[in-house]
Enzyme design. Structure first.
Site, mmCIF file in Angstrom:
data_model
loop_
_atom_site.group_PDB
_atom_site.id
_atom_site.type_symbol
_atom_site.label_atom_id
_atom_site.label_comp_id
_atom_site.label_asym_id
_atom_site.label_seq_id
_atom_site.Cartn_x
_atom_site.Cartn_y
_atom_site.Cartn_z
ATOM 1 N NE ARG A 1 11.014 -45.342 18.958
ATOM 2 C CZ ARG A 1 9.654 -44.603 18.534
ATOM 3 N NH1 ARG A 1 9.467 -43.573 19.466
ATOM 4 N NH2 ARG A 1 9.217 -44.970 17.700
ATOM 5 N N PRO B 1 -0.361 -31.355 2.403
ATOM 6 C CG PRO B 1 -2.107 -30.117 2.390
ATOM 7 C CD PRO B 1 -1.692 -31.423 2.092
ATOM 8 C CD GLU B 2 5.449 -31.661 4.969
ATOM 9 O OE1 GLU B 2 6.306 -31.489 5.764
ATOM 10 O OE2 GLU B 2 5.800 -32.438 3.679
#
Ligand code: ZN
Length: 276
Positions: free
Chosen positions: A155, A2-3
């Site tokens: 990054r 679940p997000e």
């Protein structure tokens, strides 16, 4: 797992019932479910008799501040499901936690794989836990364009991996990160630091519309139905996903095939025609 849209959908079901409610009875049946407390027995001991001030959320975690400087934290893990039911409702297998309110409603955590947890933490414990390191919530506290860009500067990790990093922004997981990148037209494999400002802006502006659409539909219940709303209904965003889980199907934007690849050890779906 679940997000944010799934956890927010759960939150919206729980809030009207739990905000202001007093917890009368608690059963913690699986020690793993209470593992985030130094002593799992603290979970029932600290929760019984407390009143819930509100039902809040950061990222994929529910935070329920209680009286007496305590916070009740719930995380669904990989396959956890919160039920809000009458005590007479038959129990499902893997019900590892039950809290009953004074109004006679039960909050149950059903969690076959036990990656979820329920904790009741003091302010000090919370401050010293990994929960304190969560980044800003992707829905309610998304950084502005320049601050968001600064998170990606230099990054080398793929942008998908960066979006999954809960320390940068909290709430996106495997499904919605793919959906955000498709909406933004950015290839998930691109190193975060290699994106130009318009691409960074496109990603940032895709986050909230994608999450809001998920929430509007009660989240995404996959075919395994591991995630369901607290009333037992399925979230119906699955049929509206643009890329996630659609390998071989045509892109809804350009008609080209959706491809599956692996980024940061996670299944990743993209349209090479729309994303670069
Ligand atoms: Zn496409």
């Amino acid at each position: 797992m679940p997000e944010l849209p799934e956890v927010e959908s759960v939150r919206r079901h729980l809030a009207p019932v739990l905000a202001g409610a007093r917890i009368e009875e608690v059963e913690l049946r699986h020690p793993r479910t209470g593992r985030r407390n130094l002593h799992p027995a603290d979970v029932p001991e600290r929760l019984v008799g407390r009143r819930v001030a509100s039902v809040d959320r950061t990222g994929k975690f529910l935070f329920l501040p209680l009286d007496a400087g305590l916070t009740w934290v719930v995380h669904l893990g990989m396959s956890g499901r919160v039920q809000l039911v009458a005590p007479s409702e038959p129990e499902q297998a893997h019900t590892h936690f039950i809290a009953r309110t004074e109004q006679g409603r039960e909050v149950r955590l059903v969690d076959p794989r036990t990656f979820g947890f329920v904790a009741v933490l003091t302010d000090e414990e919370l401050e010293h836990s990994s929960l304190a390191a969560l980044g800003p919530d992707a829905l309610t506290a998304l950084p502005g364009s320049s601050a968001f860009g600064a998170l990606l500067t230099g990054r080398r990790a793929p942008i998908k991996a960066l979006l999954l990093d809960q320390h940068l922004v909290a709430g996106l997981g495997n499904i919605y990160a793919d959906e955000v990148l498709h909406r933004a037209g950015v290839d998930p494999r691109r190193p975060g630091g290699s994106l130009d400002p318009p691409q960074v802006a496109a990603i940032r502006s895709a986050v909230r519309p994608v999450l809001r659409a998920g929430i509007r539909h009660g989240g995404t219940s996959l075919d395994d139905l591991a995630y369901l709303l607290p009333d037992g209904r399925a979230g119906d965003y699955l049929s509206r996903l643009q890329v996630y889980g659609r390998a071989g199907d045509p892109c809804r934007r350009c008609g080209g095939p959706i491809r599956r690849t692996v980024v940061a050890q996670r299944s990743t779906y993209l349209c090479e025609g729309c994303q670069s």
